[in-house]
Design a protein around this motif. Sequence first.
Motif, short mmCIF file in Angstrom:
data_model
loop_
_atom_site.label_atom_id
_atom_site.label_comp_id
_atom_site.label_asym_id
_atom_site.label_seq_id
_atom_site.Cartn_x
_atom_site.Cartn_y
_atom_site.Cartn_z
N VAL A 155 41.37 36.57 48.71
CA VAL A 155 41.72 35.95 47.44
C VAL A 155 40.93 34.65 47.30
CG1 VAL A 155 43.56 35.05 45.98
CG2 VAL A 155 44.01 36.98 47.51
N GLU A 156 40.12 34.56 46.27
CA GLU A 156 39.35 33.35 46.05
C GLU A 156 40.28 32.20 45.64
OE1 GLU A 156 36.26 32.99 46.76
OE2 GLU A 156 35.87 35.10 47.20
N ARG A 158 40.21 30.03 43.27
CA ARG A 158 40.55 29.93 41.85
C ARG A 158 41.59 30.96 41.41
NH1 ARG A 158 35.12 28.61 42.01
NH2 ARG A 158 34.52 26.69 40.92
N ASP A 159 41.71 32.03 42.16
CA ASP A 159 42.61 33.11 41.80
C ASP A 159 43.87 33.13 42.66
OD1 ASP A 159 40.69 34.17 39.89
OD2 ASP A 159 39.56 34.87 41.63
N ASN A 193 37.90 38.06 37.05
CA ASN A 193 38.38 36.92 37.82
C ASN A 193 38.13 35.65 37.02
OD1 ASN A 193 35.56 36.01 38.50
ND2 ASN A 193 35.57 37.96 39.60
N ALA A 194 38.55 34.52 37.57
CA ALA A 194 38.52 33.26 36.83
C ALA A 194 37.11 32.84 36.43
CB ALA A 194 39.17 32.15 37.65
N ASP A 202 35.39 41.37 47.01
CA ASP A 202 36.24 42.40 46.42
C ASP A 202 36.03 43.76 47.08
OD1 ASP A 202 37.34 40.58 44.72
OD2 ASP A 202 36.22 41.20 42.95
#
Length: 453
Positions: A155-156, A158-159, A193-194, A202
Amino acid sequence: MNHPSCLAVVLAAGEGTRMKSDLPKVLHPVGGRPLIDAVLEIARAGGADRLAVVIGADKVRAHLTKTAPDAQVFEQRERLGTAHAALAAREALARHQGPVLILFGDTPLVRPATIAALTGRLSAGADIALLGFTTDAPTGYGRLIIEDGRLVAIVEERDADESTKAIRLCNSGIMAFRPGLLPELLDAIGNANAKGEYYLTDAVALGTARGLRAEAVIGSEESEFVGVNDRAQLAAAEAIFQKRARAEAMAAGATLVAPDTVFFSFDTRLGRDVTVEPNVVFAPGVEVASGVVIRAFSHLEGARVASGAVIGPYARLRPGADLAENVHVGNFVEIKNARVDQGAKVNHLTYIGDASIGARTNVGAGTITCNYDGYFKHRTIIGADVFVGSNTVMVAPVTVGDNALTAAGSVITADVPGDAMAFGRARQDVKEGMGAAKKAALAAKKAAAKSTG
């Protein structure tokens, strides 16, 4: 057992705008070599035998043509994320039948053994393997989600929600894929995504959704995964490199009197029982044999120093300096593209360039080899057992034979035979009383100038 060929794809297209530089980010040096060169060496040492580099600047292409001619080079014209960058190397991926390793051109400190452990995880049955690390400062990194020993997602930042942001196990971005898998995963990656980018990470969630096995290999040192995006991070990476290099030198038998003041390059080689005093710099291309003493404030580059030599203090060895056993090079001496044979001494305030100096020769203080005429370099040859008087100027090309002697203050413009003594200076002429008269005249002139000023 034969291992399948491994392709390393190095993503090096980042613009590096935070570097505030005309030089592409991956060409900035750590340990005396560009970041991209360090990463390619890590890939090779870690087991990759094929290389593909995704670039974004012509300067990087030109550099790789010289330093890595075996690498395939691909251009990423748009910056739409890491998966998009990997797709730029589709041609190399399509032709490759073995495992694929993904590295980053701005991460120069990963140990080859760590890379080998990552690809080894594929041999043990994983379809996807990723390098992770634990940190007390995870902000900015993607978080690894592990369930029942398997890596299920990344999970990045930003997300991530707050609970995910609390995870300290982070993604380095370095990944490995079993043969034939990566191209189909790249085609399936989206950009919901953001940032609206295509994230290579991913691939983990996509793979696990298809029943593939993804595993994380946790690096033992967080410092391995330091990336470089600005000048401060470049300095931090340099500091890590130097700390490692100092530790390795001392573990191999060198004495560093003040370790934090000694600076190494990626290819510095020191023998056993070498002593390095404070504030010494080893630029690229230096090899020092056992028992050498390098005194304080010396700078060495592209030089070879044989056993028992003593260098410095305040000496400079430039590329092509080749010093034999038990040579002494002293303070404020510069040697460039010159061979100094066994037991010779060049101890004070001297420049030796494009020259050879024979065994046991003594070069007096203030000696200069005039090697450049404004257009071409010329060589000076000084034989064995020669005594070169202080402040001798050798105007190359010139040869001084074995066992010869030059008088102090001489300018040598012609060859000197062996066993000869050469004088190349004007005869001294003494004028009685002229010194006092000259001083008196100058004093009167100065007094007159003051009275009118």
